[in-house]
Design an enzyme around this catalytic site. Sequence first.
Site, PDB file in Angstrom:
ATOM      1  CG  ASP A  39      43.682 -45.000 -41.699  1.00  0.00           C
ATOM      2  OD1 ASP A  39      44.855 -45.364 -42.244  1.00  0.00           O
ATOM      3  OD2 ASP A  39      42.767 -45.014 -42.047  1.00  0.00           O
ATOM      4  CB  THR A 123      51.750 -34.031 -36.592  1.00  0.00           C
ATOM      5  OG1 THR A 123      50.371 -33.949 -36.410  1.00  0.00           O
ATOM      6  CG2 THR A 123      51.995 -32.860 -37.688  1.00  0.00           C
ATOM      7  N   GLY A 124      51.523 -37.454 -35.991  1.00  0.00           N
ATOM      8  CA  GLY A 124      51.546 -38.392 -35.025  1.00  0.00           C
ATOM      9  C   GLY A 124      52.580 -39.592 -35.412  1.00  0.00           C
TER      10      GLY A 124
END
Length: 177
Positions: A39, A123-124
Amino acid sequence: MREFLAGRIAITQGDLTACDVDAIVNAANKSLLGGGGVDGAIHRAAGRELLEECRTLGGAETGEAKITGGYRLPAKHVIHTVGPVWHGGDRDEEKLLGDCYRNSLKVASENGLKSIAFPSISTGAYGFPIEKAAPIAMRAVKEMLQGDPGIEKVYFVCFSGSDLQVYLEGAGDILGD
Ligand code: APR
């Protein structure tokens, strides 16, 4: 880069902000006003006009997807989706993650887009185990592509080599060689 589904799906390692496609998908949060991880990278590369447009979107719920321009990115558009935070798997996380991919492709199709690149959503920072997330992502995309000839190319862009390995290990069973 490995390709599947007659070349309509590609799995590769790289930086999503460098992808020259019709849309890259942002792993955003509900505010849609930027953050860290991919992001943050997207907002830094796109410039402040992206945030200005995001301010008009009114946020998004988990699983939803909303489209903006790409501004200084090579990609023409950004599709912002909100992945589920992993809480152990008993809060509909698997379905909601699939919704992110399905709804992003739906928005791409509604806007006549032909090429789209995904990061490995949730997944982070959101902690979704990649071994579970990768098959969900690939199944959801395959299902959507089989129902929509309009989308010509979907890229899974893994940031790390280890993520790439997880996708490639699962791809054969799910996407066929
Ligand atoms: N290109 C491709 N993938 C990237 C990039 C990049 N430039 N930067 C990070 N990634 C990968 C991460 O390695 C991870 O595999 O994107 C995947 C998603 O990780 P996050 O960006 O942490 O996203 P997520 O787990 O969905 O958490 C979303 O983090 O950044 C904030 O505002 C965001 O609150 C939201 C939360």
